[in-house]
Design an enzyme around this catalytic site. Structure first.
Site, mmCIF file in Angstrom:
data_model
loop_
_atom_site.group_PDB
_atom_site.id
_atom_site.type_symbol
_atom_site.label_atom_id
_atom_site.label_comp_id
_atom_site.label_asym_id
_atom_site.label_seq_id
_atom_site.Cartn_x
_atom_site.Cartn_y
_atom_site.Cartn_z
ATOM 1 N N HIS A 111 -6.238 7.695 -61.266
ATOM 2 C CA HIS A 111 -5.896 6.492 -60.491
ATOM 3 C C HIS A 111 -6.613 6.513 -59.152
ATOM 4 O O HIS A 111 -6.649 7.554 -58.486
ATOM 5 C CB HIS A 111 -4.387 6.419 -60.239
ATOM 6 C CG HIS A 111 -3.602 6.273 -61.503
ATOM 7 N ND1 HIS A 111 -3.392 7.331 -62.346
ATOM 8 C CD2 HIS A 111 -3.016 5.196 -62.063
ATOM 9 C CE1 HIS A 111 -2.692 6.907 -63.390
ATOM 10 N NE2 HIS A 111 -2.455 5.613 -63.240
ATOM 11 N N LYS A 136 -7.225 7.180 -69.538
ATOM 12 C CA LYS A 136 -6.799 5.977 -68.817
ATOM 13 C C LYS A 136 -7.403 6.012 -67.418
ATOM 14 O O LYS A 136 -7.216 6.997 -66.684
ATOM 15 C CB LYS A 136 -5.273 5.923 -68.720
ATOM 16 C CG LYS A 136 -4.767 4.722 -67.956
ATOM 17 C CD LYS A 136 -3.262 4.815 -67.755
ATOM 18 C CE LYS A 136 -2.777 3.724 -66.836
ATOM 19 N NZ LYS A 136 -1.475 4.050 -66.258
ATOM 20 N N LYS A 285 -18.709 -25.540 -57.115
ATOM 21 C CA LYS A 285 -19.253 -26.615 -57.959
ATOM 22 C C LYS A 285 -20.735 -26.871 -57.689
ATOM 23 O O LYS A 285 -21.477 -27.211 -58.604
ATOM 24 C CB LYS A 285 -18.458 -27.896 -57.752
ATOM 25 C CG LYS A 285 -17.098 -27.826 -58.411
ATOM 26 C CD LYS A 285 -16.360 -29.128 -58.366
ATOM 27 C CE LYS A 285 -15.086 -28.983 -59.173
ATOM 28 N NZ LYS A 285 -14.300 -30.177 -59.275
HETATM 29 P P1 NAP Z 1 -15.072 -30.085 -51.925
HETATM 30 O O1 NAP Z 1 -16.363 -30.156 -52.637
HETATM 31 O O2 NAP Z 1 -14.808 -28.958 -50.994
HETATM 32 O O3 NAP Z 1 -14.901 -31.468 -51.109
HETATM 33 C C1 NAP Z 1 -13.817 -31.658 -50.236
HETATM 34 C C2 NAP Z 1 -13.859 -33.076 -49.671
HETATM 35 O O4 NAP Z 1 -12.689 -33.249 -48.897
HETATM 36 C C3 NAP Z 1 -15.032 -33.341 -48.738
HETATM 37 O O5 NAP Z 1 -15.417 -34.677 -48.824
HETATM 38 C C4 NAP Z 1 -14.439 -33.035 -47.375
HETATM 39 O O6 NAP Z 1 -15.041 -33.736 -46.311
HETATM 40 C C5 NAP Z 1 -13.042 -33.570 -47.559
HETATM 41 N N1 NAP Z 1 -12.112 -32.937 -46.642
HETATM 42 C C6 NAP Z 1 -11.770 -31.626 -46.608
HETATM 43 N N2 NAP Z 1 -10.892 -31.419 -45.613
HETATM 44 C C7 NAP Z 1 -10.678 -32.614 -45.017
HETATM 45 C C8 NAP Z 1 -9.873 -33.037 -43.933
HETATM 46 N N3 NAP Z 1 -9.103 -32.167 -43.241
HETATM 47 N N4 NAP Z 1 -9.873 -34.339 -43.595
HETATM 48 C C9 NAP Z 1 -10.648 -35.224 -44.274
HETATM 49 N N5 NAP Z 1 -11.434 -34.885 -45.295
HETATM 50 C C10 NAP Z 1 -11.441 -33.581 -45.678
HETATM 51 O O7 NAP Z 1 -13.844 -30.080 -52.963
HETATM 52 P P2 NAP Z 1 -13.790 -30.751 -54.422
HETATM 53 O O8 NAP Z 1 -14.277 -29.789 -55.435
HETATM 54 O O9 NAP Z 1 -14.412 -32.093 -54.340
HETATM 55 O O10 NAP Z 1 -12.207 -30.866 -54.639
HETATM 56 C C11 NAP Z 1 -11.434 -31.724 -53.813
HETATM 57 C C12 NAP Z 1 -9.973 -31.757 -54.302
HETATM 58 O O11 NAP Z 1 -9.903 -32.353 -55.584
HETATM 59 C C13 NAP Z 1 -9.351 -30.370 -54.456
HETATM 60 O O12 NAP Z 1 -8.046 -30.404 -53.913
HETATM 61 C C14 NAP Z 1 -9.301 -30.148 -55.952
HETATM 62 O O13 NAP Z 1 -8.209 -29.349 -56.337
HETATM 63 C C15 NAP Z 1 -9.128 -31.559 -56.469
HETATM 64 N N6 NAP Z 1 -9.658 -31.738 -57.822
HETATM 65 C C16 NAP Z 1 -8.825 -32.230 -58.795
HETATM 66 C C17 NAP Z 1 -9.323 -32.431 -60.074
HETATM 67 C C18 NAP Z 1 -8.429 -32.972 -61.166
HETATM 68 O O14 NAP Z 1 -8.770 -32.835 -62.333
HETATM 69 N N7 NAP Z 1 -7.333 -33.612 -60.848
HETATM 70 C C19 NAP Z 1 -10.646 -32.145 -60.375
HETATM 71 C C20 NAP Z 1 -11.475 -31.682 -59.347
HETATM 72 C C21 NAP Z 1 -10.971 -31.490 -58.076
HETATM 73 P P3 NAP Z 1 -16.318 -33.121 -45.518
HETATM 74 O O15 NAP Z 1 -17.515 -33.487 -46.361
HETATM 75 O O16 NAP Z 1 -16.279 -33.808 -44.213
HETATM 76 O O17 NAP Z 1 -16.115 -31.646 -45.418
#
Ligand code: NAP
Length: 491
Positions: A111, A136, A285
């Protein structure tokens, strides 16, 4: 072999039925009662491992070594199937035990609670002793790469004919335990229930058996994984494992917390772990794009991937966020010619914006960093700018408002129109969210889990190369809705 670790002689449901054997951590027992132990051994039909771990190897036995060895010899008279003895135990003692108790299989263990050394081969070679039936190796994973390196090492040693259990401890270590039967771990150790999880990374026997279908996993099982940071809250493991099971697909889905700088090393481990596909979440991403091939121009233009699949030995990227969001909206409305305000310009927003534009929506992209919205808007011949334009858009009127930021309320609530459809792509809604406000003013609201369901089904289609998977939709919906009701968040 799925072993449930016990700190007492009490075995309760479901450990009694799910375990294939038990490890008695005798060093953790409140009291060593030989008569009770004797009775237990007589009553049990499954293999039992005895362990009396000393403090120097992370155990709770605090007495002197000579006293420990005397106790071990006495315990051998109870004839457990296995005795786990530290690889650094006195060789003369090991020799005597193996001669006097030839039916007890000795497991040589090591360990390391600080890290997972780079040279696992060297460590393993140093443990070798002729008395050990199996080995292990348990080390601390300070990253997911440590856990995957260990899993890959076990697979290599197994191919060389060794009997080895290699597992990593800590939260990041979880994956090395789930992949056990795939890489050929000799044993897997699980907690009897959530109340008895001894260390982060240890899973309960119920979770291993029901979520991950542990006893069905084998060397040929295909591995799919969510990568990103954070991944803990994601419900992808619930959805995809159930979907594989429902379709009779020999595959497992695990969650791997990974930072952008770890992607190159992660990629080098993909093939050795039989990883066939990935879900990709933030912040990877866009970072993942240079590491995979992309077949279609649209995904290339989006520049953000949420799906990786394998084909002819190569890894390809795809994006199902757009289709997921579009399908979710289509359940309630047609998007063609609708004025849609998209808040955010990150990875998810890019996929959604491209899908909406393709579906001929009239798109306005607004983001905290106005320039990013302007760039995305220019790519799509749409309108775009900073969040300060939201008031103006509210006055102009919009049909649909979509929040793609992780923020509950990224705009001033008074700019939310009650006659609009509101969609927030975050699966779990907090109290002061866009949707909770929308519901109060009578707007039509679409929860983020709708998009999650459709993008997950699209991923299954891509991974399994199937055109239609509508049959699993009710199952996926039930799992997601149940998890959301319990308060599980999507990552
Ligand atoms: P990301 O690439 O990091 O993009 C985040 C976005 O949110 C950017 O436009 C950012 O603006 C903005 N943002 C972050 N903090 C902020 C704040 N305090 N005030 C205003 N705008 C803010 O993230 P992502 O991959 O797109 O994911 C975004 C969200 O979507 C996550 O919560 C994720 O869990 C969710 N999501 C859900 C699904 C689903 O299937 N339901 C799929 C994908 C993602 P800036 O450009 O100014 O930084």
């Amino acid at each position: 072999m799925l072993i449930v670790v016990l700190n007492s002689l009490k075995i309760s449901y479901p450990a009694d039925t799910l375990a294939q054997g038990f490890e008695l951590r005798l060093d953790c027992f409140a009291k060593l009662d030989f008569d009770a132990l004797k009775q237990f051994m007589a009553s049990i039909s499954k293999p039992v491992i005895f362990t009396l771990r000393p403090e120097r190897q992370g155990g709770r036995y605090l007495g002197r070594e000579a006293k420990r060895l005397t106790l071990i010899e006495k315990l051998c008279s109870l004839h457990p199937a296995f005795f786990d003895l530290e690889a650094d135990t006195d060789p003369a003692f090991l020799s005597r035990i193996s001669q006097n108790y030839p039916t007890i299989k000795l497991i040589g263990s090591f360990h390391n609670f600080l890290n997972t050394p780079d040279n696992l081969n060297h460590l393993f070679e140093e443990m070798q002793k002729p008395y050990f039936f199996a080995y292990k190796l348990a080390t601390m994973a300070n990253s997911s790469i440590d856990a995957l390196r260990m899993a890959s090492f076990v697979r290599q040693k197994r191919a060389e004919g060794h009997r080895l259990t290699g597992l990593t401890m800590g939260q990041e270590g979880e994956v090395s335990r789930i992949l056990g039967p795939i890489v050929g771990n000799f044993m897997c150790y699980a907690a009897p229930d959530a109340a008895h999880i001894q260390a982060p990374g240890q899973l309960t026997v119920a979770d291993l058996s029901t979520i991950y279908r542990y006893r069905k996993l084998n060397a040929a099982t295909a591995v799919y994984a969510l990568i990103g940071d954070p991944v803990k809250q994601s419900l992808g493991h619930l959805v995809h494992n159930a979907a594989f099971e429902a379709q009779g697909v020999d595959a497992v889905y695990v969650k791997i917390r990974l930072k952008a700088e770890e992607v190159p090393e992660f990629k080098s481990l993909l093939k050795s772990l039989n990883i066939k596909g990935l879900s990709v979440t933030m912040p990877l991403k866009e970072a993942i794009v240079p590491f995979v091939l992309v077949k279609d121009k649209e995904t290339l233009a989006i520049g953000a991937l949420n799906t990786v699949f394998s084909e002819d030995g190569e890894f390809y990227g795809a994006n199902t966020d757009g289709v997921g969001a579009l399908e979710a909206l289509k359940q309630f409305t047609n998007v063609k010619d609708k004025r849609i305000v998209l808040i955010g310009a990150g990875g998810a927003a890019r996929g959604i914006a491209y899908a909406l534009k393709k579906a001929q929506a009239n798109l306005i992209i607004l983001n905290r960093t106005a320039n990013k919205a302007a760039i995305l808007a220019a790519e799509l011949k749409a309108e775009g700018g900073g969040l300060n334009l939201m008031e103006q858009e509210c006055l102009r009127g919009y049909d649909i408002l979509i929040n793609t930021t992780p923020i509950e309320m990224p705009i001033t609530p008074s700019w939310i129109r009650s006659d609009a459809i509101l969609m927030d792509i975050n699966v779990q809604q907090k109290e002061d969210s866009l949707l909770s406000y929308g519901r109060q003013i009578g707007a039509h609201c679409i929860g983020g889990y709708e998009m999650f369901i459709f993008q997950a089904i699209e991923q299954q289609k891509i991974w399994l190369k199937r055109k239609f998977l509508e049959t699993i939709q009710p199952l996926v919906r039930t799992i997601v809705q149940t998890a959301v009701a319990k308060g599980v968040k999507n990552g």
